[in-house]
Write a protein that holds these residues in place. Structure first.
Motif, mmCIF file in Angstrom:
data_model
loop_
_atom_site.group_PDB
_atom_site.id
_atom_site.type_symbol
_atom_site.label_atom_id
_atom_site.label_comp_id
_atom_site.label_asym_id
_atom_site.label_seq_id
_atom_site.Cartn_x
_atom_site.Cartn_y
_atom_site.Cartn_z
ATOM 1 N N ALA A 76 0.694 -1.160 0.025
ATOM 2 C CA ALA A 76 0.065 -0.130 0.057
ATOM 3 C C ALA A 76 0.620 1.218 0.080
ATOM 4 C CB ALA A 76 -0.779 0.089 0.853
ATOM 5 N N ARG A 77 1.456 1.208 -0.855
ATOM 6 C CA ARG A 77 2.655 2.508 -1.080
ATOM 7 C C ARG A 77 1.816 3.839 -1.457
ATOM 8 N NH1 ARG A 77 5.036 -2.259 -4.317
ATOM 9 N NH2 ARG A 77 6.414 -2.571 -3.094
ATOM 10 N N LEU A 78 1.163 3.845 -2.279
ATOM 11 C CA LEU A 78 0.169 5.240 -2.189
ATOM 12 C C LEU A 78 -0.600 5.409 -1.110
ATOM 13 C CD1 LEU A 78 -1.149 7.224 -4.209
ATOM 14 C CD2 LEU A 78 -3.196 5.867 -4.449
ATOM 15 N N ALA A 79 -0.897 4.861 -0.382
ATOM 16 C CA ALA A 79 -1.741 4.933 0.714
ATOM 17 C C ALA A 79 -0.110 5.476 1.722
ATOM 18 C CB ALA A 79 -2.476 4.046 2.117
ATOM 19 N N TYR A 80 0.635 4.994 2.034
ATOM 20 C CA TYR A 80 1.675 4.884 2.438
ATOM 21 C C TYR A 80 2.363 6.784 2.608
ATOM 22 C CZ TYR A 80 6.369 5.336 5.073
ATOM 23 O OH TYR A 80 7.371 5.332 6.131
ATOM 24 N N VAL A 81 2.327 7.114 1.220
ATOM 25 C CA VAL A 81 2.752 8.234 1.285
ATOM 26 C C VAL A 81 1.915 9.453 1.525
ATOM 27 C CG1 VAL A 81 3.925 9.971 -0.702
ATOM 28 C CG2 VAL A 81 4.632 7.026 -0.612
ATOM 29 N N THR A 82 0.702 9.291 0.775
ATOM 30 C CA THR A 82 -0.620 10.412 0.734
ATOM 31 C C THR A 82 -1.422 10.411 1.414
ATOM 32 O OG1 THR A 82 -2.344 9.143 -1.147
ATOM 33 C CG2 THR A 82 -0.151 10.169 -2.019
ATOM 34 N N GLY A 83 -2.002 9.358 2.692
ATOM 35 C CA GLY A 83 -2.597 8.294 3.374
ATOM 36 C C GLY A 83 -4.147 8.870 2.496
ATOM 37 N N PHE A 84 -3.844 8.317 1.025
ATOM 38 C CA PHE A 84 -5.238 8.289 0.395
ATOM 39 C C PHE A 84 -5.692 6.515 0.517
ATOM 40 C CE2 PHE A 84 -7.467 6.995 -3.495
ATOM 41 C CZ PHE A 84 -8.320 6.924 -3.293
ATOM 42 N N ALA B 109 -0.655 9.143 -7.650
ATOM 43 C CA ALA B 109 0.225 10.084 -7.317
ATOM 44 C C ALA B 109 1.555 10.599 -8.341
ATOM 45 C CB ALA B 109 0.522 10.203 -5.939
ATOM 46 N N LEU B 110 1.875 11.679 -8.440
ATOM 47 C CA LEU B 110 2.685 12.103 -9.505
ATOM 48 C C LEU B 110 3.674 13.016 -7.319
ATOM 49 C CD1 LEU B 110 4.315 12.647 -11.574
ATOM 50 C CD2 LEU B 110 2.924 14.202 -12.089
ATOM 51 N N ILE B 111 4.538 12.696 -7.060
ATOM 52 C CA ILE B 111 5.184 13.110 -6.551
ATOM 53 C C ILE B 111 6.761 13.914 -6.975
ATOM 54 C CG2 ILE B 111 6.006 13.462 -4.457
ATOM 55 C CD1 ILE B 111 3.485 12.384 -4.082
ATOM 56 N N GLY B 112 6.578 15.432 -7.018
ATOM 57 C CA GLY B 112 7.146 15.982 -6.783
ATOM 58 C C GLY B 112 8.812 16.982 -6.399
ATOM 59 N N LEU C 84 -14.196 12.933 -2.405
ATOM 60 C CA LEU C 84 -14.796 13.149 -0.906
ATOM 61 C C LEU C 84 -13.397 12.793 -0.227
ATOM 62 C CD1 LEU C 84 -18.496 13.201 -0.077
ATOM 63 C CD2 LEU C 84 -17.316 14.858 -0.805
ATOM 64 N N GLN C 85 -13.515 11.809 0.281
ATOM 65 C CA GLN C 85 -12.206 10.944 0.609
ATOM 66 C C GLN C 85 -10.928 11.121 0.180
ATOM 67 O OE1 GLN C 85 -12.350 6.807 0.087
ATOM 68 N NE2 GLN C 85 -10.791 6.121 1.018
ATOM 69 N N ALA C 86 -10.497 11.220 -0.290
ATOM 70 C CA ALA C 86 -9.168 11.854 -0.534
ATOM 71 C C ALA C 86 -8.598 13.078 -0.605
ATOM 72 C CB ALA C 86 -9.097 12.093 -2.468
ATOM 73 N N PRO C 87 -9.326 13.682 0.010
ATOM 74 C CA PRO C 87 -8.482 15.197 0.890
ATOM 75 C C PRO C 87 -8.865 15.240 1.762
ATOM 76 C CG PRO C 87 -10.529 15.813 -1.222
ATOM 77 C CD PRO C 87 -10.383 14.072 -1.487
ATOM 78 N N ALA C 88 -10.285 14.817 2.567
ATOM 79 C CA ALA C 88 -9.932 13.953 3.814
ATOM 80 C C ALA C 88 -9.016 13.014 4.300
ATOM 81 C CB ALA C 88 -11.554 13.134 4.238
ATOM 82 N N GLN C 89 -8.450 12.057 3.829
ATOM 83 C CA GLN C 89 -7.023 11.419 3.936
ATOM 84 C C GLN C 89 -5.217 12.033 4.070
ATOM 85 O OE1 GLN C 89 -8.486 8.151 2.196
ATOM 86 N NE2 GLN C 89 -9.325 6.954 3.593
ATOM 87 N N THR C 90 -5.793 13.379 2.941
ATOM 88 C CA THR C 90 -4.106 13.641 2.484
ATOM 89 C C THR C 90 -4.070 14.754 3.170
ATOM 90 O OG1 THR C 90 -2.552 13.405 0.836
ATOM 91 C CG2 THR C 90 -4.849 14.763 0.595
#
Length: 605
Positions: A60-68, A75-78, A92-98
């Motif tokens: 769950a790498r996306l959740a680890y880095v962004t919380g989502f 995710a595109l991390i710069g 609704l979920q994504a903004p609440a978790q990151t």
């Protein structure tokens, strides 16, 4: 509030699975690693190498880095900015978790993003080749051509994830012939004949549902779906090789596959692929699901690549008689649990003390009364009032809402029984409903019945019949923004390709396909309506060359929400016949007040 009489849920957690305060330090650590690697942007998909709807916590790498924690995202991390792309289910979920001060959330219709909008010219964009398919990489490379450099790289998140959980090691279950309906040896022989027709010397499989079905095995490596995570190589002639974590391999599994397939450690996959390449073999891979790492390894070592859809998907979707018998039994078991749950709900809802979490817990408890229920097939969508309008709402301790009498309640849930997989949605009455709600409920029901009653010639696709479910809503100028139906596995994934009912499913429906039938209507901020049964495609009796649906689900549809003047005589007859069948099949399995309730709920209208 009255304490719940039910034991705590085991299949579903309601705790928040992310903490936005973790985003800042993890982004900082990732950016430090990116600088050291000479990378300006790093792509972080939700997927693992197996492309499953659920991934192990170790992936769950996306959740680890962004919380989502949603089931789809990218995710595109710069070095100085971060973007999270999600579809409409998660706006609704994504903004609440990151941490939205550090991560900009974008709603997109496809995760094929317009990279030039977010990437600076001449930047280096890196990706993990085990987490992206060739199609995804080609698409991105085309968009960045002449603008930025796209490179394959070891996963930089793994280098900073110091407390990363271990990969899952669960017991592997062997399906007997009474459940699988066809031996693994016979399935492999059929597959090998297909490979010969395709001109392939071998095929490499990465999808767990294909591997589990082909070898008649199941596991518990991910939540909700009885998957064994691994890889497989099937030659045109000879024994296939199943690549697994050695910790999963038991004497029972070795005996079951003796003479059928050899078992190797996952770490030996690379050498096997290189050997195929050096021998200049023609190897079939699915470009929509195979990791780029596998395709590159084969191609770079000399293999001739045949890029075609995973050849297991279609035969797996055509359930045989043993699988269908199991699915029917699973729905009888689920029908008993739903009768108990709906009876309980009818008695409790008017009191005004139910919560979304309490409703999920109760339903799970009724299902767990049968020992063959081993998991939920997905996290229950339990939406009270306005939360029912959020199509893929997931209740948590933070969002848990009390159900007020008079509000509509939407419950979309499913279970994994040892005999099969279920998925059902019911919109529940709690004491009253407005004229508008009854109108919309009835139009949704009419669409669901239209699919249920459909008869169509062989060769018809789900895309062609999707309009049958929408026509009554369209007639009043409204619709719903999700598919009408998805394929369902037999004690496998509750979402199964490659068939379904929506504009994106162009493959013909075939006898044995199990599909959901779930039109809906959603009024943002007020209420949601969805009615869902599972159906199986079968030959139409008395109509050669035609197909029809048999309904598998055996739970009543609430007639108190119907505007009776909108129902045709044929629709009324279908509903009465459906309810009579429920009474005939489920009635003898329940007793007392539940049986009395079921008799009323299935009464002729």
């Amino acid at each position: 509030m009255t304490p719940s009489p039910f034991p705590p849920a085991q299949f579903q957690s309601f705790e928040e699975k992310s903490d936005p305060t973790n985003v800042a330090p993890r982004l900082a650590a990732l950016r430090k690693a990116m600088k050291a690697a000479g990378v300006d942007y790093f792509l972080v998909p939700r997927a693992d190498a197996h492309r499953g709807e659920s991934v192990p916590v170790s992936e769950a790498r996306l959740a680890y880095v962004t919380g989502f924690t949603g089931s789809a995202g990218l995710a595109l991390i710069g070095l100085k900015d971060a973007h999270l792309f999600v579809d409409s289910r998660y706006t609704l979920q994504a903004p609440a978790q990151t941490d939205t001060a550090l991560v900009e959330v974008h709603e997109v219709t496809s995760l094929s993003i317009d990279a030039r909008r977010y990437v600076k010219k001449d930047a280096v964009v890196a990706y993990d080749p085990w987490l992206h398919t060739p199609g995804e990489v080609r698409d991105l490379a085309e968009k960045l051509k002449g603008y930025a450099k796209l490179i394959s790289h070891d996963n930089l998140i793994d280098s900073i994830w110091h407390d990363r959980p271990a990969p899952p090691v669960s017991a592997i279950e062997i399906l007997g012939h009474n459940r699988a309906g066809k031996t693994a040896a016979d399935k492999i022989a059929d597959l090998q004949a297909t490979l010969a027709d395709d001109g392939a010397d071998a095929a490499v499989f990465t999808l767990p549902e294909s591997i589990c079905w082909l070898f008649n095995i199941r596991g518990r490596d991910v939540p909700n779906t009885p998957f064994v995570l691994g890889f497989a190589m099937v030659p045109k002639k000879g024994e296939p090789t199943l690549f697994l974590d050695p910790a999963k391999v038991t004497p029972e599994l070795t005996r079951a596959l003796d003479g059928i397939a050899s078992i190797e450690a996952t770490k030996k996959l690379t050498k096997t692929l290189e050997k195929l390449g050096k021998s200049e073999k023609a190897v079939l891979v699915d470009p929509a699901s195979a990791p780029t790492a596998i395709v590159d390894l084969l191609g770079n070592s000399g293999a001739k690549l045949i890029e075609k859809r995973d050849p297991v998907l279609l035969p797996k979707s055509r359930k045989n008689e043993a699988e269908l018998a199991g699915m029917r039994e699973a729905h009888r078991l689920d029908g008993v649990a739903l009768a108990k749950f709906l009876h309980w709900f009818d008695g409790e809802a008017p009191k005004g003390e139910l919560t979304e979490i309490g409703i999920v817990t109760a339903l799970e408890a009724f299902r767990r009364e049968d020992e063959s229920c081993v998991d939920a097939s997905f996290d229950t969508i339990s939406g009270a009032g306005p939360n029912g309008a959020i199509v893929h709402y997931r209740v948590s301790t933070k969002t848990d809402r009390r159900l007020n009498p008079g509000e509509l309640m939407l419950v979309d849930s499913g279970a994994q029984y040892l005999s099969g997989t279920t998925d059902i949605t019911r919109t529940l009455w709690t004491g009253k409903a407005s004229a508008e709600q009854k109108d919309r409920y009835t139009r949704v029901l009419k669409g669901m019945i239209a699919i249920s009653m459909a008869r169509f010639p062989r060769g018809t696709s789900g895309a062609q019949i999707d309009v049958l479910a929408r026509q009554f809503l369209w007639a009043d100028g409204v619709t719903y923004n999700h598919g009408t139906g998805h394929g369902v596995g037999a004690y496998l994934g509750v979402h199964e390709g490659p068939i379904g009912i929506s504009s994106r499913y162009s493959l013909p429906l075939e006898a044995g396909n199990v599909i959901s039938n779930e039109p809906g209507y959603y009024k943002a901020g007020e209420y949601g309506i969805r009615i869902e049964n599972l159906v199986v495609v079968r030959d139409a009796e008395g109509f050669p060359g035609y197909l029809e649906f048999e309904t598998l689900t055996l739970a009543p549809i609430d007639t108190r929400l119907i505007e009776m003047t909108l129902l045709s005589d044929a629709e009324r007859a279908w509903l009465n016949a459906f309810h009579k069948r429920i009474w005939d099949e489920i009635g003898p399995r329940v007793s007392g007040e539940v049986k009395d309730w079921l008799h009323r709920a299935t009464a002729v209208i």
